[in-house]
Every structure is written in structure tokens, then in C-alpha cells.
Design a protein around this motif. Structure first.
Motif, PDB file in Angstrom:
ATOM      1  N   GLU A 516       0.839  -1.207   0.000  1.00  0.00           N
ATOM      2  CA  GLU A 516       0.000   0.000   0.000  1.00  0.00           C
ATOM      3  C   GLU A 516       0.872   1.255   0.000  1.00  0.00           C
ATOM      4  O   GLU A 516       0.585   2.227  -0.702  1.00  0.00           O
ATOM      5  CB  GLU A 516      -0.948  -0.016   1.204  1.00  0.00           C
ATOM      6  CG  GLU A 516      -2.103  -1.000   1.006  1.00  0.00           C
ATOM      7  CD  GLU A 516      -2.964  -1.188   2.243  1.00  0.00           C
ATOM      8  OE1 GLU A 516      -4.110  -1.643   2.089  1.00  0.00           O
ATOM      9  OE2 GLU A 516      -2.499  -0.907   3.365  1.00  0.00           O
ATOM     10  N   ASN A 519       2.309   1.651  -3.489  1.00  0.00           N
ATOM     11  CA  ASN A 519       1.267   2.135  -4.399  1.00  0.00           C
ATOM     12  C   ASN A 519       1.019   3.630  -4.209  1.00  0.00           C
ATOM     13  O   ASN A 519       0.928   4.388  -5.170  1.00  0.00           O
ATOM     14  CB  ASN A 519      -0.019   1.340  -4.148  1.00  0.00           C
ATOM     15  CG  ASN A 519      -1.133   1.716  -5.104  1.00  0.00           C
ATOM     16  OD1 ASN A 519      -0.900   1.821  -6.311  1.00  0.00           O
ATOM     17  ND2 ASN A 519      -2.323   1.939  -4.573  1.00  0.00           N
ATOM     18  N   HIS A 520       0.953   4.040  -2.933  1.00  0.00           N
ATOM     19  CA  HIS A 520       0.717   5.433  -2.574  1.00  0.00           C
ATOM     20  C   HIS A 520       1.822   6.318  -3.146  1.00  0.00           C
ATOM     21  O   HIS A 520       1.564   7.347  -3.782  1.00  0.00           O
ATOM     22  CB  HIS A 520       0.694   5.519  -1.044  1.00  0.00           C
ATOM     23  CG  HIS A 520       0.158   6.805  -0.528  1.00  0.00           C
ATOM     24  ND1 HIS A 520       0.972   7.861  -0.210  1.00  0.00           N
ATOM     25  CD2 HIS A 520      -1.108   7.199  -0.275  1.00  0.00           C
ATOM     26  CE1 HIS A 520       0.228   8.851   0.230  1.00  0.00           C
ATOM     27  NE2 HIS A 520      -1.038   8.491   0.196  1.00  0.00           N
ATOM     28  N   LYS A 523       1.844   6.373  -7.057  1.00  0.00           N
ATOM     29  CA  LYS A 523       0.722   7.185  -7.550  1.00  0.00           C
ATOM     30  C   LYS A 523       1.103   8.667  -7.539  1.00  0.00           C
ATOM     31  O   LYS A 523       0.892   9.395  -8.502  1.00  0.00           O
ATOM     32  CB  LYS A 523      -0.500   6.951  -6.658  1.00  0.00           C
ATOM     33  CG  LYS A 523      -1.795   7.469  -7.226  1.00  0.00           C
ATOM     34  CD  LYS A 523      -2.946   7.183  -6.254  1.00  0.00           C
ATOM     35  CE  LYS A 523      -3.885   6.108  -6.748  1.00  0.00           C
ATOM     36  NZ  LYS A 523      -4.904   5.730  -5.758  1.00  0.00           N
ATOM     37  N   LEU A 529       1.328   1.063 -10.914  1.00  0.00           N
ATOM     38  CA  LEU A 529       1.775  -0.164 -10.259  1.00  0.00           C
ATOM     39  C   LEU A 529       0.827  -1.279 -10.678  1.00  0.00           C
ATOM     40  O   LEU A 529      -0.378  -1.191 -10.483  1.00  0.00           O
ATOM     41  CB  LEU A 529       1.759  -0.007  -8.733  1.00  0.00           C
ATOM     42  CG  LEU A 529       2.162  -1.259  -7.945  1.00  0.00           C
ATOM     43  CD1 LEU A 529       3.625  -1.612  -8.184  1.00  0.00           C
ATOM     44  CD2 LEU A 529       1.901  -1.065  -6.458  1.00  0.00           C
ATOM     45  N   HIS A 530       1.385  -2.310 -11.293  1.00  0.00           N
ATOM     46  CA  HIS A 530       0.564  -3.417 -11.797  1.00  0.00           C
ATOM     47  C   HIS A 530       1.040  -4.730 -11.204  1.00  0.00           C
ATOM     48  O   HIS A 530       2.196  -4.857 -10.818  1.00  0.00           O
ATOM     49  CB  HIS A 530       0.663  -3.499 -13.318  1.00  0.00           C
ATOM     50  CG  HIS A 530       0.439  -2.192 -14.011  1.00  0.00           C
ATOM     51  ND1 HIS A 530      -0.796  -1.780 -14.462  1.00  0.00           N
ATOM     52  CD2 HIS A 530       1.296  -1.176 -14.300  1.00  0.00           C
ATOM     53  CE1 HIS A 530      -0.690  -0.577 -15.013  1.00  0.00           C
ATOM     54  NE2 HIS A 530       0.581  -0.187 -14.919  1.00  0.00           N
ATOM     55  N   PHE A 547      -6.600  -2.898  -1.158  1.00  0.00           N
ATOM     56  CA  PHE A 547      -5.429  -2.690  -2.008  1.00  0.00           C
ATOM     57  C   PHE A 547      -5.762  -2.723  -3.497  1.00  0.00           C
ATOM     58  O   PHE A 547      -5.372  -1.843  -4.255  1.00  0.00           O
ATOM     59  CB  PHE A 547      -4.359  -3.728  -1.671  1.00  0.00           C
ATOM     60  CG  PHE A 547      -3.143  -3.645  -2.538  1.00  0.00           C
ATOM     61  CD1 PHE A 547      -2.304  -2.532  -2.468  1.00  0.00           C
ATOM     62  CD2 PHE A 547      -2.831  -4.649  -3.440  1.00  0.00           C
ATOM     63  CE1 PHE A 547      -1.182  -2.436  -3.270  1.00  0.00           C
ATOM     64  CE2 PHE A 547      -1.713  -4.558  -4.248  1.00  0.00           C
ATOM     65  CZ  PHE A 547      -0.891  -3.455  -4.163  1.00  0.00           C
ATOM     66  N   LEU A 551      -5.521   0.280  -6.264  1.00  0.00           N
ATOM     67  CA  LEU A 551      -4.312   0.069  -7.064  1.00  0.00           C
ATOM     68  C   LEU A 551      -4.265   1.045  -8.245  1.00  0.00           C
ATOM     69  O   LEU A 551      -5.226   1.151  -9.003  1.00  0.00           O
ATOM     70  CB  LEU A 551      -4.274  -1.386  -7.562  1.00  0.00           C
ATOM     71  CG  LEU A 551      -2.979  -1.820  -8.243  1.00  0.00           C
ATOM     72  CD1 LEU A 551      -1.822  -1.819  -7.239  1.00  0.00           C
ATOM     73  CD2 LEU A 551      -3.131  -3.225  -8.822  1.00  0.00           C
ATOM     74  N   ASN A 552      -3.155   1.714  -8.387  1.00  0.00           N
ATOM     75  CA  ASN A 552      -2.949   2.665  -9.475  1.00  0.00           C
ATOM     76  C   ASN A 552      -2.465   1.904 -10.709  1.00  0.00           C
ATOM     77  O   ASN A 552      -1.402   2.177 -11.256  1.00  0.00           O
ATOM     78  CB  ASN A 552      -1.913   3.707  -9.029  1.00  0.00           C
ATOM     79  CG  ASN A 552      -1.691   4.784 -10.061  1.00  0.00           C
ATOM     80  OD1 ASN A 552      -2.608   5.132 -10.792  1.00  0.00           O
ATOM     81  ND2 ASN A 552      -0.470   5.291 -10.128  1.00  0.00           N
TER      82      ASN A 552
END
Lengths: 601, 601
Positions: A516, A519-520, A523, A529-530, A547, A551-552
Motif C-alpha cells: 500500500e 502504491n501510494h 501514484k 503499479l501493476h 489494495f 491500485l494505481n
């Protein structure tokens, strides 16, 4: 089948035939002859009257024969447990008092109860924490310790100690008292037994004996030695010339006894009893597993807990003290050809008869002969090749086995085994604490993705694909975070990071928090993020958190999907950016993906 | 950069400006005021003269400011370590003797040396064994314990205990002695501080104050409370009416002292010192990590070991006793706005001045006000939402956090934290002890292979492909063996077993032996054993053994290669066998592979 699971005796008793019977009877005779003086010696070691050792071998062995799963394990008093009993009971009662004997019964009672509890809870998998190298190292070191401890009987001197240095030091300080007649008896017995083991069978086969006859004669070796040396001592009055003999043994069947159940006694003995249970179980299971593996049999650790628990409860009610599957006696039993637990039952009957009537027959048996039998038996298990094998394969395994051997020899069996387990676990955790993370690219012409450093693969400067080669959990969760942040600092053209989760078997809560955080941060930097190739169980779990919805980026079924989707996007969007084509020098468009061939470093 | 790694002070001292200075000074004033009576209380708890607590806060805090990496950690005597000191030193010397004080110095000396050793060996990664849930649980439970332990000062009664039940029981038994004036002071201080924390800033902003002014006024709350309550006690002679006050404190700078270095003293204190080091480090690092995370900063556990080690050595030579990063004081320091370790240095200077000259100013400060400050500070860290979050995500994490909270509250902080770590590690090992093994097939039209139970995929009855979803090591090595033997018993048409190693990150020696056993057994049955997608590091290792050369099959780079090769072979060879076509009903030839679509169960 179901009944046999709870009563393992059913799995072999139905098909029990003449072959098994004769093998088991012969093993029982040998083990019985060996056990009579050994049981007496262990009882004295535990600070108990000599007959307690005999009693501890009768009911427990019968109960184990019904409930245990090892074919060759011989249950009864063993050296380590006898020593632990002396130290535990010595803290609550004076040696020689009735309270002392009652406390020993109580110790067996608590120990048995604890083992039964673990068995009912099916916690036998705990035995898997003993790795093969640790077991191999432990057995080798214990064999050396047992052999060293038996040398005093062969030399006719006294010696004490729980570690190799203590034993050898004690032997050295008593060397002036060596009894040479004892040395001759013990030495020739050992030499004969070694020859029986190594040279007799081939010699017999060369002389034209059939395989079966050669086998029986080979196995009868210990009986021949016992008979010959007993006869020699009796005929030549060697006992009068300083040769230690088994001597007189009290004659009686095991009595019915009650362990003390006073709360303060139970409380005082609880911790020592748990320690004895664990060490006894570990010793017993490692011996049982080793012997079972030699015949491609299996044991059930959960059922072993039940068998050993019942044996200890049995000891508590029949004048014994804590017991477990003994190392030396099990090896002798196995070596003498025991096929089923019936050998144990026959041994119990043999010991009961012996305790009642036959003890005069072993009156003149020299201790040196018994010691020789034990030494020859355990030396066959000493095998240092595990050091060479593990050194070649894995340093971590080598460290575990070397530490187990050194600590067992240097600090005793309890510390040796416990350290071996602890070191194996810590080394495993240490290995997983800094996960291997490979940057991967596509193997040209396939849908297969491999390490850019090991294979010639296609990559894209705007897509960083990282294959995480470890489950993500608290011990290593932060490492991935550091690694990704370091990569971001380097790659300014980066638009997508794909975490290929094909080797991630777990994501725990600590790791989820790190993901997390990643991802934060990504972003905020405008980087996607994959995830790809997330396994079912891991995906099920991730969906329980927020999450995935936050997810970005996307979750791709396969890395191929991720590559086709993201790499295309990046070419298109790259073309719209000011510095489009900046990295076009090193990339060539192939189909709809940008391809850069990474060199094999 | 390199110098800053070894001297963290360099990373912040160069850019130190007015903003940091004013924040740090204010934090130092608040912490100094809080520390004077707290240090005296902790010293008494440790069985030492009151000034030892002050001395233990001066040199250690300076050394940590130079060598430590946490911006907000306040080093000094803490409750748990003080208690452990009393119990360790009490075993080697009589309380009140000179030997007792020397033994306390020695304890700090050994503890410091051990921490420095771990730091030099860079073993700080051991702190990663504290999972996020365990830290969260520990902090929540410790906050409750600390708050409960401070209640006695708010009620004006005495109480003791290390667990929640003990503390509450002790409080209940003294309730008849409650001093209501003290309750009014403590209660109104706590209420005011809670309001300052929750309601003051929004109120100020509504009244038109700027963000900065609101912030400063909010942070000045504790100072206001301390000043007001001291003035009230002085003006109204409340000390004569039973309100406990800080009172007179001896005036002196820390002396130069020498720890005792007699071998028997060192030996007797070694184990307690190691225990204190570990618990102190764990407490300190978990507090430091939590506070650092709130400001997105990082700490370096290896350097923390150095900083804490130096602090303890410092305590040993300046009349102190073992210290660590304190929980309550660090939170107050952080809350009061400390920006850098300079706050700690100012605190040390403040304490030195206070010890020399200023102690009369806090003479009338009521203990209830200090207790209220601590309670309000630690209550902000009590956060049970971690229970809900982990319950939703993972039962294993929930068990770890719940056990940590319950054991910390029920049995004390040492047992709580140690159990939390042990339970997390055991649960992780337990999860890996029965690996998930999925039978996989090809997703039609791709080169991607997935679980037959979750996806619609192509399979072949003569080829069993098992994706092993765990590293293979001693704890789970036997499970794979059992699983494959069970599968052989079912599938008589089986000709090839492919182990897809995409998720196997390690194969240790125990697992290698199991793979060899599987290979041996399959060879005897005429079934091929193949590997696919073996990672570089795993393959490197396997090549060091004889496993690959003895393998009754091939190693395929990708599962697609394995599928194309083996599935073709099986169709061809099936056709040559007597019962060819027996399973032709469910399989259709597609290209050169036999395809059977497994249904989604």
C-alpha cells in the motif's frame, strides 16, 4: 484402515507370520539380554533403585507396541532422560527417599500427559522442524558420545560426563586403573562383532552358505559373544580378578504404583517434564525416522506422540520413570532383525521373565561385552559424509549440520538438538529476509519472461517488470519497498512497474501495508503499479483488503497480457511526450511492443 | 554520505535552522520537566538512589543524539528495564549497598557492549522479525499498561504491578484512600490536555488564528498545565492537604564511575544483560519505527544498535544504569514537536542544569499533572483497529496481534513482545509447512498455465503438471513426497510428472533428498520426472548435486516447452499401447497436443 490409524498394531498384527516371528524373537532375545544390565545402570543414573529401570522397560514397551508406529523403536529408560530425571527430581526430593521415587513417577505422568495432549492436537508435524542434516548430524554426534561413554566398561575403569571432552577427560584421569583382562574381553568382543558385521557374511557366502543361513549366523554374533564371554568369566573366575559383571538382580514383577498428584509437586515438575517430553520425542522420532527410512517405511509423528505418551503413563503406574524411544537399544533391536513391534512385546515378556526368574543366568556376564555390543552398533551410524554433501550443496545446510555435531559433542545432546533446530529455522528465515528480485524481459518469440541478466530478452525502458522470488511477509516486507524506491530514483522514463507475483505464495499483513505504501508513493509520482500472475490464494486474500481497488494500475492474469497492454501504451504515450524518441536509439518497434535487447551479463 | 552513515548527527546538523531549533527547544523543555520526576521514580523502581535516574538520562541521551538515527527517540531509564535491573542486580548484591550500584553499572556496561557487538556485526535486521501487527499490538497494549500504571498518581493512591490485572487489582484495593483534590488536579489536567489535542486547534483556526500560531499554542498545552497546577499547589498549600508533589531533588552533575569487571560478576550478569539488551532494543526500535513512519522517515536498525550501545556504555561510566529508547518519553518528545536528536541534547543540558540548580522550581509540581500528561500522550497510540483490519485480511496476522495484546496486558511487556515474535515466526513456518500444490493446465490459445480448479484449461491424462507454490525446505519437504505418491496411486495412465518450479525459490538439502527419493521411485515405476521454469539460483544449486544428471526426465526452460514436448510424446506413445484410446473419449487432438478441458469446480 481408520482403526489401524488409531491402533497401529492392526496394521501389522493381521499379516504376522512365521518369518516375522522368528526375526522378532531373535531380536527380543538380544535386546532383552542387553536391556537387563542397561536398565539397571540407567536407573542408578536417575538416582532410583535398580529395579526401577527394569520396570520402566516392561509396561511402556507393551503400550508402545500397541500404539506406536515405528517397527523397530525400543522404548524404555535412556541415558539423557535418566540424567534429566535425576536433576528434576533431585530438586523436589532427597535421593533414596520414598518421595524421590514418587516424584519420578509424577514426572513420567506429566510427561506422558503432555505427549498425549500434543498427539491428540495432532502437533506431530513439529518433528518436521528437524531437518535431514540436523538429524544426520545429531545421530553421528550421539553415536560418538554413546561409544565414548561405553569405553569405561571396556577399560574396566569409571568415568563420567555428558560431553565428549568431559568423558574423555574423565577416562584419561582414570587410565592408571585399567583392568587388562576387561580390556581383552571387551576388545576381542568388539573386534569379533566388527568382523561379524563387515566380514562374516561375505566369508560365509564364499564358503557356499545360502543367503538366509549367512544372515542368521551374522545376526547371532552378539549372542555368541555374550555366551562366550559369560562362560569365560564363570570358568576362569575372572570376576575375582577385577572384571566387572552384571551380578545379582532383584527378582519381582513390576508393582502397581501411583504418581503423586499434589498441586505443588505437579507445578514444580511441569517445566522439567515438558523439557523431557520434547527431548524424548525428538530423540525418539529422529531414531524412528532414520530406522524407518532404511527399510522405506514411514512413521506417523502424531501417533508416535500417543504411543510415547501412553508408554510414559504406563511407566508412572508400574514403578518406572520417564521413558522414550532409546537410541542404542533401538539400533540393536533393528540390527538384530526386529520386523515389528512384537519384538518389543517379546522383549517386555523376556524382561518380565528375567526379572522374575532368569536373572541368575546373566550373573557372570561382563559389562565389557555389553559395552562392546553397544559400541559396534552405534559406530555404524557415525557418518561424517553429510558434512561433505551439504558443503557441496548448500552452506546453510552445512552450518546447521556442523553446529549440530559440534554442539552435541561439546555441550550435550539436549543443547545439540535444540540448537540444530533453532539454527535451521533462523538460517531459513535469514535466507528469506532478503528476497531475490529479478528484472525480467520476454524471451523473443515466446510468452515466457526471464531474468534480464541471465537470458537474452526483450525489455521496454518505460516498463519495469520485477519478478519477486519470495513470499512477502514481515521479515522481508521492507526490502521490496527499499528496492523499488531505489529503482525509481534511477529510471526517469519509467511509467509502469509490474510486480510479477508468480513466485509470491503469500502476502501477509505487514507486506500488504508495504505494498500500500509503494502504491501510494508511485501514484504520487505518476507511475503505474501493476501485478501479474497473482496466484489464486494470494488474490483471494488481496481482495479482502482495499489494495486492489486503490491500485494505481491493473492486475493481469499473465505477464504476457501485462507486456502487450503496457508496452503498447507506453509507445503510444511516449510519442505524445516532449522527449519522445529520446530513447528510441536503443529500441526498435517490433509488432506493437518496444523491444530493447538486454545483454547477457 | 559515508560519514553520515556512521555519524548520523551529520545528516541533520548541517541543515539545522531556526525552525528546528525552536521546535527542539520547546520539546526539550517539556521532556525535561517530565523527565525529572519520572527519572527519580524509575531509579527507585530499579532499587537505586534517586539521582541515578537523572544521571542515566544525561550522558546516554547525548551519545544517542550523536550516534542514533531516530529523530524523536528519547533515551533514558524506562519502566521495564528498571524492573529487569532490580531483579538482575538483586541476585548479586544487597539493595542499598555500594556493590548494588556497581552491579547496576556493570549491567549497563555488558548490555551496551552486547548492543555494540550486534551493531558492528550488522545484525539490526533482527528487528524485522517484529511484524507490523505485533508492533501495533504491542504499542496498543503498552499504552494501556502505562496509562493504567499512571492512574494511581491521578487518584493520589499507591498501586503496584506489571500486568493490567495486577495494576487494576492494586488500584481497587487502595480506592478507599483516594485524595479528591489530587483527582481534581489530575482529572482537569487530563481533560484539558485531551481538549488541547482534539479541540483547541480547530477552535483557534475558527477564531481566525494562523496555522502556525494554532500549532504552537496547541503544543504549549502541557506547559500551561504544568505551570498552572504547580502555581495552584503552591498558592493553596495543597501539598499539606495530601496532594503528592515532586519535592526536593539532590543537586549535582553526573559523577565519573567505573563498572565492576570481576569475571564472576560479569558471568552472573551476562544473561540478564542480554535479555535487557534485546528487550530494550526491540522496545526502542518499535517506538522509533512507529514515530519515524508517522513522518515518513526511516531509521537504520544497525546504527540504532550502535547508538543504544553507546548510550548504555555512557550510563555505565556516569553513575547510571541500563537505558533504552523510552516509550512514554519518546511519545511526549514527538508530540511536543521534536524535529531532531538535538531535542535530546537540549533535554540532557536541561536535566544537567536542573540537577545542578533548577530543581526547586518543580518542588510544587503535582505528580498527578505529570501522570495526566503521560496518559494523554500514550492513549493517542492505543488503536484497536488493527484487530479488525487483520481479522478481515488474515487470521494468522490476527492471531499474532491478539496474542501480543493479550499477553502484554496479561503477562507484561517482555513476555508480550517475545511471544508476539515467536508466534509470528511459528505461524509463518506453519503456513509454509503444508505448501499449496496446484495441478495446472494450459489456458487455451496462450502459453500460460493455471490451476485446473480455477480456470478453464487444457490438460493431458498422461502428463500431470504440478505447480509447487512454496519453497521446498525441511519443514515441508516430506509433504510433496506424500502428495506425489498419492497421485501415482490414482493415475494409472500417468507417464510424465512435471514439477513447475516457478514459485520454488529455494530447495534445501532436506528437500533435495526428498526429490531424489521421488525420482528414484518414479523411475522404478517407469514414470518420467521433469522440471520446468526452474529459476536461476535454484538451478545453480541443483547442478551442484547429482540430482539433475540422475533425473529420469528433462529440465524445461518454460512450462510451454514441457507441454509441447511431453504431451506430443504421450499421444504418440499412447497410440502404441494396448489400451490406447481408452481415454480418447474425453480428449481431442488439437495441433500436436492432446487436450482435455478440465471443468471449473
Amino acid at each position: 484402515m481408520q482403526a489401524a490409524r488409531f491402533l497401529p498394531i492392526l496394521s501389522w498384527a493381521r499379516s504376522y507370520g512365521r518369518g516375522e516371528l522368528s526375526s522378532d524373537l531373535m531380536a527380543a532375545v538380544i535386546v532383552t539380554i542387553m536391556l537387563i544390565p542397561q536398565s539397571l545402570a540407567y536407573a542408578l543414573l536417575a538416582g532410583l533403585p535398580p529395579e526401577a529401570g527394569l520396570y520402566a522397560s516392561i509396561a511402556p514397551i507393551l503400550l508402545y507396541a500397541i500404539l506406536g508406529t515405528s517397527r523397530a523403536l525400543a522404548v524404555g529408560p535412556v541415558a539423557v532422560v535418566s540424567l534429566l530425571t535425576a536433576s528434576a527430581v533431585g530438586q523436589v526430593a532427597e535421593q533414596g527417599t520414598a518421595g524421590y521415587a514418587v516424584a519420578a513417577l509424577t514426572l513420567a505422568f506429566i510427561s506422558g500427559g503432555f505427549l498425549l495432549l500434543l498427539g491428540v492436537l495432532r502437533l506431530g508435524f513439529l518433528a518436521n522442524f528437524l531437518s535431514h542434516p540436523v538429524i544426520a548430524g545429531f545421530i553421528t554426534a550421539s553415536g560418538i558420545l554413546i561409544a565414548a561413554s561405553q569405553l569405561k566398561h571396556v577399560l574396566g575403569i569409571s568415568a563420567h560426563g555428558h560431553t565428549l571432552l568431559e568423558i574423555l577427560g574423565s577416562l584419561a584421569s582414570h587410565l592408571n586403573a585399567v583392568n587388562w583382562i576387561t580390556v581383552i574381553i571387551g576388545g576381542s568382543a568388539a573386534a569379533f562383532l566388527f568382523w561379524v558385521r563387515r566380514g562374516l557374511k561375505p566369508a560365509l557366502l564364499r564358503l557356499g552358505a545360502s543367503e538366509g543361513v549367512a544372515d542368521v549366523l551374522t545376526k547371532a554374533g552378539p549372542i555368541a559373544v555374550v555366551t562366550a564371554s559369560t562362560a569365560a568369566v564363570w570358568a576362569m573366575d575372572l570376576a575375582d580378578r577385577g572384571v566387572k559383571i552384571v551380578g545379582e538382580v532383584p527378582q519381582s514383577l513390576p508393582p502397581l504404583t501411583m504418581p503423586g498428584l499434589a498441586p505443588e509437586l505437579l507445578e514444580a515438575l511441569l517445566v522439567p517434564a515438558i523439557l523431557i517430553s520434547v527431548i524424548g520425542f525428538v530423540e525418539s522420532v529422529s531414531v524412528a525416522q532414520t530406522l524407518a527410512a532404511k527399510k522405506r517405511q514411514r512413521i506417523d509423528p502424531d501417533q508416535e506422540l500417543i504411543g510415547l505418551g501412553a508408554a510414559n503413563i504406563g511407566a508412572a503406574f508400574t514403578g518406572g520413570y520417564p521413558v522414550t524411544g532409546g537410541f542404542a537399544r533401538s539400533v540393536v533391536n533393528f540390527d538384530a532383525g526386529a520386523e515389528t513391534p512384537a519384538a518389543g512385546a517379546f522383549t517386555a515378556i523376556g524382561l518380565a521373565i528375567a526379572a522374575l526368574a532368569l536373572t541368575p543366568l546373566v550373573y557372570f556376564l561382563p559389562n565389557a561385552t555389553l559395552a562392546a555390543t553397544i559400541i559396534v552398533a552405534v559406530m555404524s551410524l557415525v557418518d561424517f559424509s553429510i558434512l561433505r554433501k551439504t558443503w557441496a550443496y548448500s552452506r546453510a545446510d552445512f552450518i546447521a549440520v556442523a553446529a549440530t555435531i559440534l554442539l552435541t559433542l561439546g555441550l550435550g545432546v539436549e543443547i545439540g538438538v535444540a540448537s540444530g533446530v533453532a539454527i535451521s529455522v533462523l538460517l531459513h528465515l535469514y535466507k528469506t529476509s532478503s528476497p531475490h528480485v529479478a528484472e525480467v524481459g520476454r524471451v523473443p518469440g515466446t510468452e515466457h519472461f526471464r531474468n534480464t541478466l541471465r537470458h537474452k530478452v526483450e525489455t521496454d525502458p518505460s516498463v519495469l517488470t520485477l519478478r519477486v522470488d519470495e513470499s512477502l511477509y514481515f521479515v522481508n516486507a521492507r526490502v521490496l519497498e527499499e528496492l523499488i524506491y531505489n529503482r525509481i530514483a534511477n529510471g526517469s522514463k519509467l511509467k509502469h512497474i509490474v510486480l510479477m507475483f508468480s513466485a509470491v505464495n503469500e502476502v501477509d499483513y505487514s507486506a500488504l501495508e508495504c505494498l500500500e505504501a509503494i502504491n501510494h508513493r508511485l501514484k504520487a509520482l505518476g507511475i503505474g503499479l501493476h501485478l501479474s500472475e497473482v496466484k489464486g490464494p494470494v488474490m483471494d486474500r488481496l481482495k479482502r483488503s482495499h489494495f486492489i481497488e486503490n491500485l494505481n494500475g491493473q492486475v493481469f492474469l499473465s505477464q504476457q497480457n501485462a507486456w502487450v497492454t503496457l508496452s503498447t501504451q507506453s509507445v503510444v504515450s511516449d510519442a505524445n511526450r516532449d522527449h519522445a524518441g529520446e530513447d528510441g536509439v536503443e529500441s526498435a518497434t517490433s509488432g506493437n511492443t518496444a523491444v530493447a535487447v538486454a545483454h547477457h551479463r
